[in-house]
Design a protein around this motif. Structure first.
Motif, PDB file in Angstrom:
ATOM      1  N   UNK A   1       0.881  -1.468   0.191  1.00 36.58           N
ATOM      2  CA  UNK A   1       0.085   0.393   0.332  1.00 36.58           C
ATOM      3  C   UNK A   1       0.606   1.461   0.037  1.00 36.58           C
ATOM      4  N   UNK A   2       1.989   1.562   0.159  1.00 37.68           N
ATOM      5  CA  UNK A   2       2.771   2.277  -0.439  1.00 37.68           C
ATOM      6  C   UNK A   2       2.607   2.930   1.128  1.00 37.68           C
ATOM      7  N   UNK A   3       3.188   2.429   2.433  1.00 43.43           N
ATOM      8  CA  UNK A   3       3.341   3.006   3.882  1.00 43.43           C
ATOM      9  C   UNK A   3       4.614   2.559   4.596  1.00 43.43           C
ATOM     10  N   UNK A   4       4.787   3.784   4.637  1.00 42.78           N
ATOM     11  CA  UNK A   4       6.309   2.793   5.447  1.00 42.78           C
ATOM     12  C   UNK A   4       6.413   1.932   6.531  1.00 42.78           C
ATOM     13  N   UNK A   5       6.585   1.150   6.670  1.00 36.10           N
ATOM     14  CA  UNK A   5       6.367   0.521   7.970  1.00 36.10           C
ATOM     15  C   UNK A   5       7.212   1.219   8.694  1.00 36.10           C
ATOM     16  N   UNK A   6       6.529   1.320  10.468  1.00 29.64           N
ATOM     17  CA  UNK A   6       6.671   1.989  11.484  1.00 29.64           C
ATOM     18  C   UNK A   6       7.150   0.249  12.644  1.00 29.64           C
ATOM     19  N   UNK A   7       6.170  -0.168  12.495  1.00 32.35           N
ATOM     20  CA  UNK A   7       6.598  -1.876  13.391  1.00 32.35           C
ATOM     21  C   UNK A   7       5.918  -3.376  12.724  1.00 32.35           C
ATOM     22  N   UNK A   8       6.441  -3.418  13.097  1.00 33.47           N
ATOM     23  CA  UNK A   8       6.194  -5.030  11.561  1.00 33.47           C
ATOM     24  C   UNK A   8       5.262  -5.869  12.584  1.00 33.47           C
ATOM     25  N   UNK A   9       3.789  -5.194  12.475  1.00 37.56           N
ATOM     26  CA  UNK A   9       3.002  -6.303  13.448  1.00 37.56           C
ATOM     27  C   UNK A   9       1.940  -7.696  13.009  1.00 37.56           C
ATOM     28  N   UNK A  10       2.118  -8.599  12.304  1.00 36.66           N
ATOM     29  CA  UNK A  10       1.329  -8.790  11.500  1.00 36.66           C
ATOM     30  C   UNK A  10      -0.196  -9.431  12.103  1.00 36.66           C
ATOM     31  N   UNK A  11      -0.250  -9.063  13.090  1.00 35.51           N
ATOM     32  CA  UNK A  11      -1.931  -9.904  13.233  1.00 35.51           C
ATOM     33  C   UNK A  11      -2.422  -8.653  13.171  1.00 35.51           C
ATOM     34  N   UNK A  12      -2.356  -7.120  12.443  1.00 37.69           N
ATOM     35  CA  UNK A  12      -3.295  -6.529  12.210  1.00 37.69           C
ATOM     36  C   UNK A  12      -4.335  -6.994  11.383  1.00 37.69           C
ATOM     37  N   UNK A  13      -5.377  -6.836  11.784  1.00 39.29           N
ATOM     38  CA  UNK A  13      -6.240  -7.705  11.124  1.00 39.29           C
ATOM     39  C   UNK A  13      -6.700  -8.664  10.304  1.00 39.29           C
ATOM     40  N   UNK A  14      -5.903 -10.073  11.080  1.00 42.45           N
ATOM     41  CA  UNK A  14      -5.831 -10.923  10.998  1.00 42.45           C
ATOM     42  C   UNK A  14      -7.443 -11.496  11.989  1.00 42.45           C
ATOM     43  N   UNK A  15      -7.348 -12.819  12.243  1.00 42.26           N
ATOM     44  CA  UNK A  15      -8.484 -13.131  12.774  1.00 42.26           C
ATOM     45  C   UNK A  15      -9.609 -13.103  12.586  1.00 42.26           C
TER      46      UNK A  15
END
Length: 538
Positions: free
Chosen positions: A306-320
């Motif tokens: 999405x062309x957004x700068x990664x500040x913190x990799x948190x893979x669970x966001x939006x899942x589950x």
């Protein structure tokens, strides 16, 4: 205020309007706490933080005033669907639903879901809260502790029950007043099938196998008494609580690993508000992960796409992502019977398999016909009632993704209903129990015929279930609490890897609660306030 709070009536309402107009004219650059979202959780949290007069709280809501008939009249709740009080989300087309794209309404108004829902107060099952405690590693999420919180916040209007009901709190709860004949018939139908009935669905009934009861509701003097009305509104005359309506949070501002404020859009203008202590997202299971991802917090591959700068990799966001999926079964009345109250007065929880330790099926009676767009073609009676037969614990999991990185862009919602094969099997069993209930002797005096689905073979029943499936509007779990790699918040609702940022809404549930989600979201807001006040000594 600019959005209609001045239309509330009475001396207190005038004081609220004057105070909030003053707050609006003198917006601060920095607040102690910024609460994003005035739904069931955010309304509680803003009130609890503002109880300390030294603490300055900014409450931001994307929607407008709740002072409108569609909100305040309990029976008018269906008119909110698709209106300006509804976000109007639509999930991606799903091959498991015969290619259907399921509408997913969510409240976009002061009070959030508690202002546009059916008004049912359902605390959840003992097993839900004990599971939350297990996943979080925090025993205070367990059933016994949470029961104590319910006793504190309730103002119960039914028969006294000191073991299960509180009377001194802000939440005005009562049994559905003067329930109609279809609701009473449902109790008798349950007994015919060997399902126990209870005086209330909140108490013993939700500590074991389940049962049937007349619903508890949040109405007062015939009007909706939302969580916003119960908690926030009584504090809007105070100088330390500022409410911004029609203001949409775009992203959290993170500097050096710490949330320091939010960027929001008000009247088409991008504004920044800073938080001295914490930012709390209470935007619901769709917009909370969306704002996190727009802030650079989420799965790094999705953010880069999405062309957004990664500040913190948190893979669970939006899942589950989870939701209660429902299947409408409809009966035609012999004679017209007008709906009473909100039109939903009785509820039932039961098990698809006797070996289960807790109910996995959820039934909510609606006193008028409610087909899906696809099943409407089967012929809907002019006068009838619907049993919403639903899965209390679906195994399918969805996901919220960014559609783009653009300002205020709405997300893609992959609900993935029936992606787990066990859910389809449970759905067929659920509809069959629904049919058994509706075709008991108890309903014979009221019912002329079963309009749908009728006695179908396995293949036709599966097709019906796929076409009939609709949401219960209980979207949750997309930023879950826990300790595994896909958890987004810890047991104190702090976002992993980002200081000064918490989440307090239904997205933190590790699994969707058994039943309507308003009451559990109220508890989430209550618990968040206690964690925050303890952390900052306020």
């Amino acid at each position: 205020m600019s959005d209609g709070l001045q239309t509330y009536k009475g001396e207190f309402a005038a004081r609220v309007a004057a105070n909030q107009a003053q707050r609006l004219a003198n917006l601060r650059k920095t607040y102690d706490f910024i609460v994003c979202g005035a739904g069931s959780s955010g309304s509680v949290l803003a009130r609890r933080l503002a109880e300390n007069p030294a603490v300055h709280v900014l409450l931001i809501e994307a929607g407008g005033s709740d002072d409108r008939p569609s909100v305040m009249e309990p029976a008018a709740w269906p008119t909110n669907l698709g209106s300006e009080t509804d976000w109007g989300f639509v999930a991606e087309p799903n091959p498991e639903l015969n290619g259907r794209a399921m509408p997913m309404s969510m409240g976009k108004v002061l009070g959030g879901g508690s202002s546009i829902n059916v008004g049912v107060w359902a605390r959840g099952h003992r097993s839900d809260w004990d599971y939350f405690a297990q996943e979080s590693g925090d025993e205070s999420w367990g059933y016994e502790s949470v029961l104590g919180l319910y006793l504190e916040i309730e103002n119960w209007q039914g028969a006294p029950d000191p073991l299960y009901r509180g009377t001194g709190g802000p939440v005005f709860v009562q049994p559905t007043p003067d329930p109609g004949p279809a609701a009473l018939a449902m109790l008798d139908a349950a007994l015919e099938l060997g399902i126990p009935t209870y005086d209330s669905p909140n108490g013993q009934m939700m500590e074991g196998d389940g049962g049937c009861a007349i619903s508890d509701v949040l109405t007062r003097n015939g009007k909706r008494h939302s969580i916003f009305r119960a908690f926030t509104y009584p504090y809007l005359d105070r100088p330390n609580l500022t409410l911004l309506t029609r203001t949409q949070v775009n992203r959290v501002i993170v500097q050096n690993g710490r949330a320091v404020g939010v960027e929001a859009v008000r009247d088409g203008v991008v504004e920044r508000f800073d938080a001295a202590h914490e930012v709390i997202l209470s935007l619901g299971a769709i917009m909370t992960p969306t704002v996190l991802m727009r802030s650079g917090i989420g799965d790094e591959d999705d953010l880069r796409a999405a062309d957004i700068k990664v500040l913190h990799h948190l893979p669970g966001v939006g899942r589950n992502l989870q939701d209660h999926v429902s299947f409408g079964c409809i009966w035609e009345y012999r004679e017209p019977i007008a709906p009473r109250n909100s039109g939903s007065e009785a509820t039932l929880y039961w098990k698809s398999d006797p070996a289960l330790s807790e109910p996995d099926l959820l039934f909510c009676q609606v006193e008028f016909p409610v087909p899906s767009p696809e099943t409407a073609g089967l012929g809907v009676p002019e006068h009838g009632w619907t049993m919403f037969a639903g899965l209390a614990h679906p195994k399918s999991r969805g996901r919220v993704r960014l559609s783009s990185g653009d300002l205020l862009s709405l997300p893609r919602i992959e609900l993935n209903t029936f992606s787990h094969p066990d859910d389809l099997r449970a759905a067929v069993a659920c509809v069959q129990l629904c049919r058994d209930l509706g075709n008991t002797r108890a309903f014979e005096p009221l019912v002329a015929r079963e309009a749908m689905p009728g006695p179908l073979g396995q293949a036709d029943m599966e097709r019906y279930v796929r076409d009939a499936a609709v949401t219960y509007w209980h979207q949750t779990c997309s930023a879950k609490m826990g300790r595994d790699a896909l958890s987004v918040v810890d047991g104190s609702l702090r976002v992993y890897g980002v200081e000064g940022l918490r989440i307090a809404d239904g997205s933190v549930m590790p699994r969707v609660a058994t039943g309507n989600t308003m009451a559990p979201c109220t508890i989430i807001g209550e618990k968040a306030s206690r964690y925050i006040r303890a952390a900052h000594g306020v």
